[in-house]
Design a protein around this motif. Structure first.
Motif, PDB file in Angstrom:
ATOM      1  N   SER A 324       0.835  -1.214   0.000  1.00  0.00           N
ATOM      2  CA  SER A 324       0.000   0.000   0.000  1.00  0.00           C
ATOM      3  C   SER A 324       0.862   1.253   0.000  1.00  0.00           C
ATOM      4  CB  SER A 324      -0.917  -0.008   1.223  1.00  0.00           C
ATOM      5  OG  SER A 324      -1.780  -1.117   1.204  1.00  0.00           O
ATOM      6  N   GLY A 325       2.028   1.200   0.689  1.00  0.00           N
ATOM      7  CA  GLY A 325       2.914   2.347   0.702  1.00  0.00           C
ATOM      8  C   GLY A 325       3.383   2.719  -0.687  1.00  0.00           C
ATOM      9  N   PHE A 326       3.744   1.726  -1.503  1.00  0.00           N
ATOM     10  CA  PHE A 326       4.142   2.014  -2.886  1.00  0.00           C
ATOM     11  C   PHE A 326       2.958   2.539  -3.689  1.00  0.00           C
ATOM     12  CE2 PHE A 326       7.646  -0.897  -1.804  1.00  0.00           C
ATOM     13  CZ  PHE A 326       8.717  -0.166  -2.305  1.00  0.00           C
ATOM     14  N   THR A 327       1.777   2.001  -3.423  1.00  0.00           N
ATOM     15  CA  THR A 327       0.589   2.480  -4.135  1.00  0.00           C
ATOM     16  C   THR A 327       0.297   3.935  -3.791  1.00  0.00           C
ATOM     17  OG1 THR A 327      -0.325   0.232  -4.042  1.00  0.00           O
ATOM     18  CG2 THR A 327      -1.840   2.021  -4.601  1.00  0.00           C
ATOM     19  N   ILE A 328       0.391   4.281  -2.512  1.00  0.00           N
ATOM     20  CA  ILE A 328       0.164   5.671  -2.092  1.00  0.00           C
ATOM     21  C   ILE A 328       1.198   6.596  -2.726  1.00  0.00           C
ATOM     22  CG2 ILE A 328       0.150   7.229  -0.110  1.00  0.00           C
ATOM     23  CD1 ILE A 328      -0.773   4.806   1.585  1.00  0.00           C
ATOM     24  N   LEU A 329       2.427   6.134  -2.837  1.00  0.00           N
ATOM     25  CA  LEU A 329       3.494   6.956  -3.389  1.00  0.00           C
ATOM     26  C   LEU A 329       3.195   7.382  -4.820  1.00  0.00           C
ATOM     27  CD1 LEU A 329       6.326   8.074  -2.698  1.00  0.00           C
ATOM     28  CD2 LEU A 329       7.288   5.970  -3.650  1.00  0.00           C
ATOM     29  N   PHE A 330       2.504   6.544  -5.571  1.00  0.00           N
ATOM     30  CA  PHE A 330       2.234   6.858  -6.976  1.00  0.00           C
ATOM     31  C   PHE A 330       0.806   7.336  -7.226  1.00  0.00           C
ATOM     32  CE2 PHE A 330       5.777   3.822  -7.177  1.00  0.00           C
ATOM     33  CZ  PHE A 330       6.664   4.542  -7.965  1.00  0.00           C
ATOM     34  N   THR A 331      -0.145   6.969  -6.361  1.00  0.00           N
ATOM     35  CA  THR A 331      -1.541   7.320  -6.617  1.00  0.00           C
ATOM     36  C   THR A 331      -2.161   8.204  -5.553  1.00  0.00           C
ATOM     37  OG1 THR A 331      -2.461   5.389  -5.478  1.00  0.00           O
ATOM     38  CG2 THR A 331      -1.798   5.093  -7.783  1.00  0.00           C
ATOM     39  N   ALA A 332      -1.502   8.366  -4.404  1.00  0.00           N
ATOM     40  CA  ALA A 332      -2.027   9.130  -3.267  1.00  0.00           C
ATOM     41  C   ALA A 332      -3.288   8.498  -2.687  1.00  0.00           C
ATOM     42  CB  ALA A 332      -2.297  10.574  -3.650  1.00  0.00           C
ATOM     43  N   ARG A 333      -3.501   7.234  -2.943  1.00  0.00           N
ATOM     44  CA  ARG A 333      -4.674   6.544  -2.407  1.00  0.00           C
ATOM     45  C   ARG A 333      -4.253   5.212  -1.792  1.00  0.00           C
ATOM     46  NH1 ARG A 333      -9.686   8.310  -4.068  1.00  0.00           N
ATOM     47  NH2 ARG A 333     -10.542   6.236  -3.660  1.00  0.00           N
ATOM     48  N   TYR A 334      -4.880   4.880  -0.673  1.00  0.00           N
ATOM     49  CA  TYR A 334      -4.669   3.589  -0.028  1.00  0.00           C
ATOM     50  C   TYR A 334      -5.697   2.616  -0.605  1.00  0.00           C
ATOM     51  CZ  TYR A 334      -3.070   0.638   3.886  1.00  0.00           C
ATOM     52  OH  TYR A 334      -2.499  -0.343   4.655  1.00  0.00           O
ATOM     53  N   LEU A 479       1.242   2.530  10.286  1.00  0.00           N
ATOM     54  CA  LEU A 479       0.782   1.630   9.230  1.00  0.00           C
ATOM     55  C   LEU A 479       0.184   2.370   8.042  1.00  0.00           C
ATOM     56  CD1 LEU A 479      -0.797  -1.180  11.443  1.00  0.00           C
ATOM     57  CD2 LEU A 479       1.328  -1.302  10.131  1.00  0.00           C
ATOM     58  N   LEU A 480       0.365   3.699   7.999  1.00  0.00           N
ATOM     59  CA  LEU A 480       0.013   4.545   6.847  1.00  0.00           C
ATOM     60  C   LEU A 480      -1.481   4.701   6.637  1.00  0.00           C
ATOM     61  CD1 LEU A 480       2.548   3.014   4.246  1.00  0.00           C
ATOM     62  CD2 LEU A 480       2.975   4.759   5.981  1.00  0.00           C
ATOM     63  N   LEU A 481      -2.300   4.336   7.639  1.00  0.00           N
ATOM     64  CA  LEU A 481      -3.741   4.388   7.446  1.00  0.00           C
ATOM     65  C   LEU A 481      -4.281   5.812   7.409  1.00  0.00           C
ATOM     66  CD1 LEU A 481      -4.751   1.449   9.817  1.00  0.00           C
ATOM     67  CD2 LEU A 481      -4.529   1.402   7.323  1.00  0.00           C
ATOM     68  N   ARG A 482      -3.630   6.746   8.083  1.00  0.00           N
ATOM     69  CA  ARG A 482      -4.061   8.139   8.114  1.00  0.00           C
ATOM     70  C   ARG A 482      -2.846   9.063   8.075  1.00  0.00           C
ATOM     71  NH1 ARG A 482      -9.499   9.337   7.455  1.00  0.00           N
ATOM     72  NH2 ARG A 482      -8.816  11.399   8.120  1.00  0.00           N
ATOM     73  N   ASP A 483      -3.085  10.289   7.612  1.00  0.00           N
ATOM     74  CA  ASP A 483      -2.055  11.328   7.677  1.00  0.00           C
ATOM     75  C   ASP A 483      -2.221  12.212   8.905  1.00  0.00           C
ATOM     76  OD1 ASP A 483      -0.763  10.523   5.413  1.00  0.00           O
ATOM     77  OD2 ASP A 483      -1.734  11.970   4.087  1.00  0.00           O
ATOM     78  N   ASP A 484      -3.348  12.073   9.624  1.00  0.00           N
ATOM     79  CA  ASP A 484      -3.592  12.890  10.811  1.00  0.00           C
ATOM     80  C   ASP A 484      -2.583  12.515  11.891  1.00  0.00           C
ATOM     81  OD1 ASP A 484      -6.717  13.861  10.239  1.00  0.00           O
ATOM     82  OD2 ASP A 484      -6.198  11.891   9.433  1.00  0.00           O
ATOM     83  N   TYR A 485      -1.796  13.499  12.321  1.00  0.00           N
ATOM     84  CA  TYR A 485      -0.761  13.211  13.327  1.00  0.00           C
ATOM     85  C   TYR A 485      -1.429  12.928  14.670  1.00  0.00           C
ATOM     86  CZ  TYR A 485       3.869  13.351  15.452  1.00  0.00           C
ATOM     87  OH  TYR A 485       5.031  13.011  16.089  1.00  0.00           O
ATOM     88  N   PRO A 486      -1.029  11.841  15.338  1.00  0.00           N
ATOM     89  CA  PRO A 486      -1.672  11.506  16.619  1.00  0.00           C
ATOM     90  C   PRO A 486      -1.435  12.594  17.654  1.00  0.00           C
ATOM     91  CG  PRO A 486      -0.367   9.658  15.783  1.00  0.00           C
ATOM     92  CD  PRO A 486      -0.010  10.845  14.954  1.00  0.00           C
ATOM     93  N   PRO A 487      -2.444  12.912  18.445  1.00  0.00           N
ATOM     94  CA  PRO A 487      -2.272  13.927  19.499  1.00  0.00           C
ATOM     95  C   PRO A 487      -1.466  13.367  20.673  1.00  0.00           C
ATOM     96  CG  PRO A 487      -4.461  12.963  19.638  1.00  0.00           C
ATOM     97  CD  PRO A 487      -3.827  12.377  18.412  1.00  0.00           C
ATOM     98  N   PHE A 488      -0.731  14.233  21.335  1.00  0.00           N
ATOM     99  CA  PHE A 488      -0.017  13.844  22.548  1.00  0.00           C
ATOM    100  C   PHE A 488      -0.976  13.963  23.725  1.00  0.00           C
ATOM    101  CE2 PHE A 488       3.439  14.862  19.688  1.00  0.00           C
ATOM    102  CZ  PHE A 488       4.390  13.912  19.981  1.00  0.00           C
TER     103      PHE A 488
END
Length: 512
Positions: A324-334, A479-488
């Motif tokens: 999925s990481g390679f797919t996101i790198l080229f398509t921006a979609r999981y 695991l690349l599921l979201r781009d939202d940075y986890p809150p502390f």
């Protein structure tokens, strides 16, 4: 920056009903793929090892082992005897001893200008020579009364000395040595394995005591050299092919399972991400009482079937994440089927953890499914329509480092070995130490309270849920599921807190 409030809110948005069951064919593909990929990895490792051994023996070279410092207050250091059976090795169908293996020994004195002797001879003659002579035998480890291993230093071994009153004669004057060398500096001998029983002896050339040396052994085998090259290449290529086929089957099986548990893909409807009323990674767990006083003692045993399946799913999760990481790198979609599968694996893991030693929140046995079902614990991640191509390269390792450190302390603890100087024996002692995780301590306290009172303290449960919630948010980010940075934030309680954003017209945050 978004903030979070600790006040519980309503459950996450309701999705369309889940399918009744996952297709068995997808499970078969996944399991065969995982096993085939693992077999391929093993064959690749064996093949690479064989090729490395073959390369190390080219041009007459030896495979050398790490140098070891040996100290003894006796007159000699004696190796365990090596027995070479003459009947088998002397038969016409078995290669000659020298073709099977050759031994190389290099010895260097730790005392400047001290002449060293090293020799190999028949074990019976060596035993007669060292009879009643104080000496040390390699392979005999020294232990303290408390069970810790005793060393003269972190990188040297001081062997125990046998009892005796005799002083040995000059070793260089003995005639029974098959191979020997003596002098200052590094002394080296090489020996072809021959029928009989043999012993290696290291001494000072003047037969004095103590003996302090650095020893490095090496071995080569013409038979292994002839075989390992071709066999290693074959095993590596076979393993590579098995791994590739296994990964393809694994990805197909994971995609099929993902489609079967994703309500949107199963229904064929258009997906709309739910409103951001909560953080997009949603972990819930509802305490179900009364709880058994004693069941937690055997939950690790009852959960073994889940642990086995989760081990297979964990390997598949790594594979789908990389793909999925390679797919996101080229398509921006999981890829949505793999996304649903990854969330399903985390969901299954959380349910087993909630039942067992991540929370002990219920005595109800976890279901064997990746899908969301009627169970006190659930996990979900809102599917993102687009993901950053650039973040996929750095968020899972670089950006996540602060969270990984904190979560590691909260959920994993630490173990380590340290070397301590013993003032009594003037030696170094290897000791092990560990710091338990905060989550482990809290769950243990909860278990003991359950054992004696059959009650689960609400405050403890809220804190345990908060630690688990933080860990699963970080896992989803890695695991690349979201781009939202986890809150502390240690958001406690059974359900996710409401998501708040600052009101532009006010300094106070308001619920959106």
């Amino acid at each position: 920056m978004s903030t979070f409030d600790s006040t519980p809110t309503s459950p996450p948005p309701t999705y369309p009903p889940q399918p009744a069951r996952m297709k068995a064919g997808h499970w078969v593909l996944l399991i065969i793929g995982v096993l085939l990929a693992l077999l391929g990895l093993v064959l690749c490792v064996i093949g690479i090892t064989a090729m490395t051994v073959d390369a190390a023996q080219r041009d007459g070279q030896y495979i050398t082992f790490e140098s070891e410092k040996i100290q003894t207050t006796g007159y000699a250091v004696l190796s365990p005897s090596v027995v070479v059976i003459p009947d088998e090795l002397g038969s016409p169908t078995v290669p000659a001893p020298g073709d099977i293996a050759n031994l190389q020994v290099r010895v260097t004195s730790s005392v400047p200008d001290q002449e060293i002797f090293v020799g190999i001879g028949p074990a019976s003659d060596v035993a007669t020579y060292l009879q009643d002579v104080p000496h040390s035998e390699l392979g005999h480890e020294s232990w303290n009364h408390d069970g810790t291993k005793l060393f003269s230093s972190p990188r040297s071994a001081e062997a125990p000395v046998t009892q005796g009153t005799s002083v040995p004669t000059d070793p260089t004057g003995q005639t029974f040595w098959t191979q020997s060398a003596s002098g200052t500096g590094t002394q080296e001998i090489t020996w072809d394995f021959e029928p009989g029983q043999w012993s290696l002896v290291i001494m000072n050339a003047d037969a004095s005591r103590p003996v302090w040396v650095d020893v490095q052994a090496g071995v080569r085998s013409d038979l292994a050299h002839d075989v390992f090259g071709s066999v290693g290449i074959g095993l590596f290529l076979t393993g590579l092919a098995a791994f590739a086929v296994g990964i393809v089957l694994l990805l197909l099986g994971a995609a099929g399972l993902g489609r079967s548990i994703d309500p949107v893909l199963a229904a064929g409807t258009q997906h709309n991400e739910p409103p951001s009323t909560v953080y997009p990674v949603r972990l819930t767990g509802h305490l179900i009482e009364p709880l058994s006083r004693w069941l937690w003692l055997v939950k690790w045993l009852l959960a073994i079937p889940h642990f086995i399946i989760l081990a297979l799913l964990g390997f598949a999760l790594v594979a789908t994440t990389i793909a999925s990481g390679f797919t996101i790198l080229f398509t921006a979609r999981y890829p949505r089927p793999w996304f649903a599968f990854s969330v399903g694996v985390l969901r299954w893991t959380w349910r087993v953890g909630f039942y067992s030693y991540s929370a002990l929140g219920t005595d109800r046995y976890p279901p064997f499914t990746l899908a969301s079902v009627d169970y006190p614990a659930d996990f979900d991640v809102a599917y993102p329509e687009r993901l950053s191509r650039g973040l996929v390269l750095v968020k899972w390792w670089l950006l996540a480092i602060p969270h990984v450190i904190i979560v590691g302390i909260l959920t994993t603890g630490s173990m380590g070995a340290t070397w301590v100087m013993s003032t009594e024996a003037d030696t170094w002692v290897q000791t092990s130490s560990g710091v338990p995780s905060l989550l482990g301590v809290l769950v243990l306290i909860t278990a003991l309270i359950l054992l004696f009172t059959a009650n689960y303290r609400a405050g403890l449960f809220a804190l345990i849920m908060g630690i688990n919630r933080w860990a699963y948010r970080v896992s989803s980010y890695v695991l690349l599921l979201r781009d939202d940075y986890p809150p502390f934030r240690l958001d406690q309680g059974p359900v996710e807190p409401p998501f708040l954003e600052p009101d532009p017209s006010s300094s106070k945050p308001v619920t959106r």
